[in-house]
Design a protein around this motif. Structure first.
Motif, short mmCIF file in Angstrom:
data_model
loop_
_atom_site.label_atom_id
_atom_site.label_comp_id
_atom_site.label_asym_id
_atom_site.label_seq_id
_atom_site.Cartn_x
_atom_site.Cartn_y
_atom_site.Cartn_z
N ALA A 33 0.84 -1.21 0.00
CA ALA A 33 0.00 0.00 0.00
C ALA A 33 0.87 1.25 0.00
N ALA A 34 1.95 1.28 0.75
CA ALA A 34 2.84 2.43 0.78
C ALA A 34 3.47 2.66 -0.59
N GLY A 35 3.85 1.61 -1.28
CA GLY A 35 4.43 1.73 -2.62
C GLY A 35 3.44 2.28 -3.62
N VAL A 36 2.20 1.81 -3.56
CA VAL A 36 1.16 2.31 -4.45
C VAL A 36 0.89 3.78 -4.17
N ALA A 37 0.85 4.18 -2.90
CA ALA A 37 0.61 5.60 -2.54
C ALA A 37 1.75 6.47 -3.05
N ALA A 38 2.99 6.04 -2.91
CA ALA A 38 4.14 6.83 -3.39
C ALA A 38 4.07 7.02 -4.90
N LEU A 39 3.70 5.97 -5.64
CA LEU A 39 3.57 6.09 -7.09
C LEU A 39 2.45 7.06 -7.46
N ALA A 40 1.34 7.03 -6.74
CA ALA A 40 0.22 7.93 -7.03
C ALA A 40 0.62 9.38 -6.80
N VAL A 41 1.34 9.66 -5.70
CA VAL A 41 1.79 11.03 -5.41
C VAL A 41 2.76 11.50 -6.49
N ALA A 42 3.70 10.66 -6.92
CA ALA A 42 4.65 11.03 -7.95
C ALA A 42 3.95 11.32 -9.27
N ALA A 43 2.96 10.50 -9.64
CA ALA A 43 2.23 10.72 -10.88
C ALA A 43 1.44 12.03 -10.83
N ALA A 44 0.80 12.31 -9.71
CA ALA A 44 0.03 13.55 -9.58
C ALA A 44 0.95 14.76 -9.64
N GLY A 45 2.08 14.72 -8.95
CA GLY A 45 3.03 15.84 -8.96
C GLY A 45 3.60 16.07 -10.35
#
Length: 172
Positions: free
Chosen positions: A146-158
């Motif tokens: 879950a932490a890895g998926v959240a980090a990828l989502a934040v990077a994509a949004a930024g």
């Protein structure tokens, strides 16, 4: 006339010779010796079965060719069969070996045993997670996933936000 007589004599001799060649030798054609399994790996147990021993149905088996020594075939409840077992030694080399059984009346029965280095049994497929150090979506720890998926989502949004600002000309 002489030529015909010679041909008939030659034919009769050929037929007689063929008949002698096809005649069974006592003790060699005593029936069949079934070896199960017929292909084994060193260390495997082998069952030997024959119905060629009359009388009490007992026989003495010899697996000395493969290095297993002698064994006893005893009468079984299955249609006058004699059954015995022996273990192929772990030191047995690959090849085809003759297994022999000698009935109480002197009859000799043979069968073949093939020793290989690989098993003929069905291979078992591996299952489960492989620890390669890379991880994955189906890893063993759902919190890390879950932490890895959240980090990828934040990077994509930024990244999307920065590209949008640059396209409008706002700069960084």
């Amino acid at each position: 006339m002489r030529r015909t007589a010679r041909m008939l004599t030659g034919t009769a001799l050929a037929v007689a010779a063929a008949g002698l060649a096809a005649a069974p030798v006592y003790g060699e054609d005593g029936g069949s010796l079934e070896v199960f399994p017929s292909t084994v790996v060193p260390g495997a147990e082998v069952t030997v079965d024959t119905s060629a021993c009359p009388g009490d149905g007992t026989a003495t088996g010899d697996a000395g060719a493969v290095g297993a020594g002698t064994f006893t075939l005893a009468a079984s409840a299955h249609e006058e069969d004699a059954i015995g077992q022996f273990r192929v030694p772990p030191s047995a080399q690959p090849g085809t070996y003759e297994i022999v059984a000698k009935c109480a009346d002197g009859r000799r029965i043979t069968g073949d045993l093939i020793v290989t280095l690989t098993s003929t049994r069905e291979q078992v497929q591996p299952r489960g997670h492989v620890n390669t150090g890379v991880g994955g979506a189906l890893g063993p720890d759902p919190v890390q996933t879950a932490a890895g998926v959240a980090a990828l989502a934040v990077a994509a949004a930024g990244g999307t936000w920065l590209l949008h600002r640059r396209a409008r000309g706002d700069g960084i």
